[in-house]
Design an enzyme around this catalytic site. Structure first.
Site, PDB file in Angstrom:
ATOM      1  N   PRO A 104       0.791  -1.233   0.000  1.00  0.00           N
ATOM      2  CA  PRO A 104       0.000   0.000   0.000  1.00  0.00           C
ATOM      3  C   PRO A 104       0.827   1.289   0.000  1.00  0.00           C
ATOM      4  O   PRO A 104       0.253   2.364  -0.065  1.00  0.00           O
ATOM      5  CB  PRO A 104      -0.812  -0.123   1.287  1.00  0.00           C
ATOM      6  CG  PRO A 104       0.030  -0.952   2.187  1.00  0.00           C
ATOM      7  CD  PRO A 104       0.899  -1.820   1.330  1.00  0.00           C
ATOM      8  N   CYS A 105       2.156   1.174   0.028  1.00  0.00           N
ATOM      9  CA  CYS A 105       2.971   2.379   0.239  1.00  0.00           C
ATOM     10  C   CYS A 105       2.773   3.461  -0.816  1.00  0.00           C
ATOM     11  O   CYS A 105       2.669   4.632  -0.501  1.00  0.00           O
ATOM     12  CB  CYS A 105       4.448   2.016   0.277  1.00  0.00           C
ATOM     13  SG  CYS A 105       4.825   0.878   1.590  1.00  0.00           S
ATOM     14  N   GLN A 106       2.752   3.065  -2.078  1.00  0.00           N
ATOM     15  CA  GLN A 106       2.681   4.056  -3.151  1.00  0.00           C
ATOM     16  C   GLN A 106       1.248   4.427  -3.540  1.00  0.00           C
ATOM     17  O   GLN A 106       1.042   5.314  -4.353  1.00  0.00           O
ATOM     18  CB  GLN A 106       3.385   3.525  -4.409  1.00  0.00           C
ATOM     19  CG  GLN A 106       4.815   3.102  -4.179  1.00  0.00           C
ATOM     20  CD  GLN A 106       5.731   4.297  -4.082  1.00  0.00           C
ATOM     21  OE1 GLN A 106       5.464   5.331  -4.666  1.00  0.00           O
ATOM     22  NE2 GLN A 106       6.802   4.157  -3.327  1.00  0.00           N
TER      23      GLN A 106
END
Lengths: 122, 163
Positions: B124-126
């Site tokens: 989910p980071c980007q």
């Protein structure tokens, strides 16, 4: 479900398709009988803008071809990803043919595509 | 709609509702599940996908990731014998050519934050950065899902773009 069927409801795009066909019939002067679609490329987010925004593209080409083209044009790094959007909402699959997108999302005789870039997917 | 720091649960729910509405209209079989007590909100689709003349059973989910405050994508794919596909099998089924390193940096198998069972989950980071670059999106779920569908051989009908 074929794409022709799914887009039948949109009467406006129907008429545009007709226009497209007329172009084809009248386009005798052109050596090949390839149908071209006008595409307007707009940058969004952190993506660099393109000097030339409007391009006439072969309607039978897949959208992935435009992605590769824009990547080359903008000289993106190999690990940078480029995403193309219609309606600023929907990113069509790279194997989607431009003609289908034009029939569904084309307005004023052209297909507007927004592009953004990213280092990664997730 | 898109905050600088996260996507609100309300925004996720309203996007999910309009997404499922389109899905119902075109019989695409996405269902919205919500449980206020467990704080679990997700849309789910069970389907079959065909690749190289083989049929696979697939389950796709988009759930609200409470920790990151973004929509997240997870899935599992099974062979017709019932055994779960490996990440390498899935990479080979991908519609686009993607290097192992790139693919593995995007998807990992882990305990699902909502279901508690092993799933392949997108990092989910980007996500927020990607969604923030399209601030005029009419539906964040469509924007988010259409980003990743080429990776996993999931076809998203064009109707979702006509919001």
């Amino acid at each position: 479900m074929s794409l022709e069927n799914t887009c039948e409801e949109i009467s406006q795009s129907e008429s545009q398709v007709e226009n497209l066909r007329e172009h084809k019939e009248n386009g005798d002067t052109v050596k090949t009988d390839k149908v071209k679609v006008d595409i307007l490329l707009k940058a969004t987010g952190n993506a660099p803008i393109m000097k030339k925004k409007k391009w006439a593209v072969d309607a039978e080409k897949p959208i992935g071809w435009i992605m590769e083209f824009v990547k080359k044009y903008l000289k993106l790094e190999p690990d940078e990803k480029l995403f193309l959007y219609v309606n600023q909402t929907f990113a069509p699959s790279p194997d989607q043919v431009i003609k289908n997108l034009y029939e569904c999302f084309g307005t004023d005789g052209k297909l507007v595509l927004h592009y953004c870039k990213s280092q990664a997917w997730g | 709609m898109i905050d600088h720091e996260f996507i609100s649960l309300e925004a996720f729910i309203s996007s999910a509702e309009s997404f499922v509405k389109i899905s119902d209209r075109i019989h695409d079989d996405w269902k919205f599940h919500r449980d206020y007590d467990k704080q679990s909100y997700y849309i789910k689709k069970d389907t079959f996908i065909k690749h190289a003349d083989e049929l696979f059973k697939a389950e796709f989910n988009i759930f609200y990731n409470l920790s990151y405050g973004v929509p997240s994508f997870s899935f599992n794919i099974w062979e017709s014998s019932g055994s779960l596909l490996s990440l390498e099998d899935i990479r080979r089924m991908s519609l686009i050519e993607i290097k192992e390193k790139d693919f593995y940096s995007v998807i990992t198998q882990q305990e699902h934050p909502v279901f508690g069972r092993p799933y392949f989950v997108m990092h989910p980071c980007q996500t927020l950065e990607l969604l923030a670059s399209l601030p005029d999106s009419k539906n964040i779920i469509v924007t988010f899902l259409s980003l990743i569908t080429p990776l996993i051989n999931l076809k998203l009908p064009l109707e979702y773009g006509l919001l």
